[in-house]
Design a protein around this motif. Structure first.
Motif, mmCIF file in Angstrom:
data_model
loop_
_atom_site.group_PDB
_atom_site.id
_atom_site.type_symbol
_atom_site.label_atom_id
_atom_site.label_comp_id
_atom_site.label_asym_id
_atom_site.label_seq_id
_atom_site.Cartn_x
_atom_site.Cartn_y
_atom_site.Cartn_z
ATOM 1 N N TYR A 9 28.718 -21.065 36.023
ATOM 2 C CA TYR A 9 29.458 -19.935 35.753
ATOM 3 C C TYR A 9 31.455 -20.284 35.813
ATOM 4 O O TYR A 9 31.437 -19.272 35.694
ATOM 5 N N VAL A 12 32.078 -20.267 32.804
ATOM 6 C CA VAL A 12 32.673 -18.880 31.783
ATOM 7 C C VAL A 12 33.273 -17.884 32.211
ATOM 8 O O VAL A 12 34.459 -17.221 31.969
ATOM 9 N N PHE A 13 33.859 -17.703 34.192
ATOM 10 C CA PHE A 13 34.640 -17.354 34.329
ATOM 11 C C PHE A 13 36.412 -17.417 34.076
ATOM 12 O O PHE A 13 37.380 -16.798 34.229
ATOM 13 N N GLY A 16 36.998 -16.747 30.442
ATOM 14 C CA GLY A 16 36.851 -15.290 30.268
ATOM 15 C C GLY A 16 38.144 -14.828 30.776
ATOM 16 O O GLY A 16 38.728 -14.199 30.220
ATOM 17 N N ALA A 17 38.785 -15.401 32.294
ATOM 18 C CA ALA A 17 39.796 -14.524 32.751
ATOM 19 C C ALA A 17 40.850 -14.895 31.881
ATOM 20 O O ALA A 17 41.444 -14.021 31.413
ATOM 21 N N ILE A 87 35.808 -7.560 34.577
ATOM 22 C CA ILE A 87 35.355 -8.292 35.628
ATOM 23 C C ILE A 87 34.699 -8.740 36.890
ATOM 24 O O ILE A 87 33.094 -9.639 36.677
ATOM 25 N N ALA A 90 30.986 -8.829 34.621
ATOM 26 C CA ALA A 90 31.067 -9.990 34.011
ATOM 27 C C ALA A 90 30.081 -10.525 36.045
ATOM 28 O O ALA A 90 28.859 -11.775 35.915
ATOM 29 N N LEU A 91 30.570 -10.524 36.799
ATOM 30 C CA LEU A 91 30.224 -10.613 38.058
ATOM 31 C C LEU A 91 28.967 -10.218 38.809
ATOM 32 O O LEU A 91 28.254 -10.913 39.507
ATOM 33 N N SER A 110 26.647 -12.998 32.640
ATOM 34 C CA SER A 110 27.769 -12.797 32.674
ATOM 35 C C SER A 110 29.077 -13.538 31.441
ATOM 36 O O SER A 110 29.740 -13.348 31.331
ATOM 37 N N VAL A 114 32.190 -11.552 28.747
ATOM 38 C CA VAL A 114 32.744 -11.970 28.998
ATOM 39 C C VAL A 114 33.000 -12.858 27.163
ATOM 40 O O VAL A 114 33.859 -12.543 27.250
#
Length: 141
Positions: A9, A12-13, A16-17, A87, A90-91, A110, A114
């Motif tokens: 996770y 990915v975040f 992705g961000a 976002i 995705a969350l 997610s 993303v």
């Protein structure tokens, strides 16, 4: 949630961000985005009047008007508002999707949100697409 899924996770975040934020810092925009910006410049009653004749969800323009009130006339702020919507979509993976379908499915969800090229493109559009996706996914879940 086990440690590997948690690390997944986070990866990915973070990635992705970066992918979503990199193109957000530009002042270049196209006609549809200009329409959103022009509508956000109007007063609230005028947004409602114009929005009654438009096919797009009115709430987006009202919220964009709020972004303008908070951050001023900034194309980057408008783009970051759309990124925030993606976002938020995705969350839903580590929250609602994980609760209903398990941690691995939430992680896959997610990652798909993303890393899908079209979603990355829509994440920085000054249009209602990312927030509409969030509303539809919340209603679906």
């Amino acid at each position: 949630m086990n440690q590997r899924v948690r690390i997944g996770y986070i990866a990915v975040f973070v990635v992705g961000a970066v992918l979503m934020l990199a193109p957000a810092f530009t002042d270049v925009f196209w006609f549809d985005e200009a329409y959103s910006i022009a509508l956000a410049r109007q007063s609230s009653p005028e947004i409602w009047r114009i929005g009654a004749e438009d096919v797009h969800p009115l709430l987006y323009y009202v919220l964009l008007h709020g972004v303008r009130a908070l951050f001023g006339e900034s194309v980057v702020a408008y783009r970051l508002f759309s990124v925030a919507g993606m976002i938020a979509v995705a969350l839903l993976g580590p929250t609602l999707v994980r609760r209903d379908f398990g941690a691995r499915v939430g992680l896959l969800y997610s990652a798909l949100v993303v890393f899908t090229p079209y979603a990355l493109f829509q994440a920085t559009e000054i249009r209602m697409y990312s927030w509409a996706m969030f509303a539809v996914m919340c209603a679906s879940l």
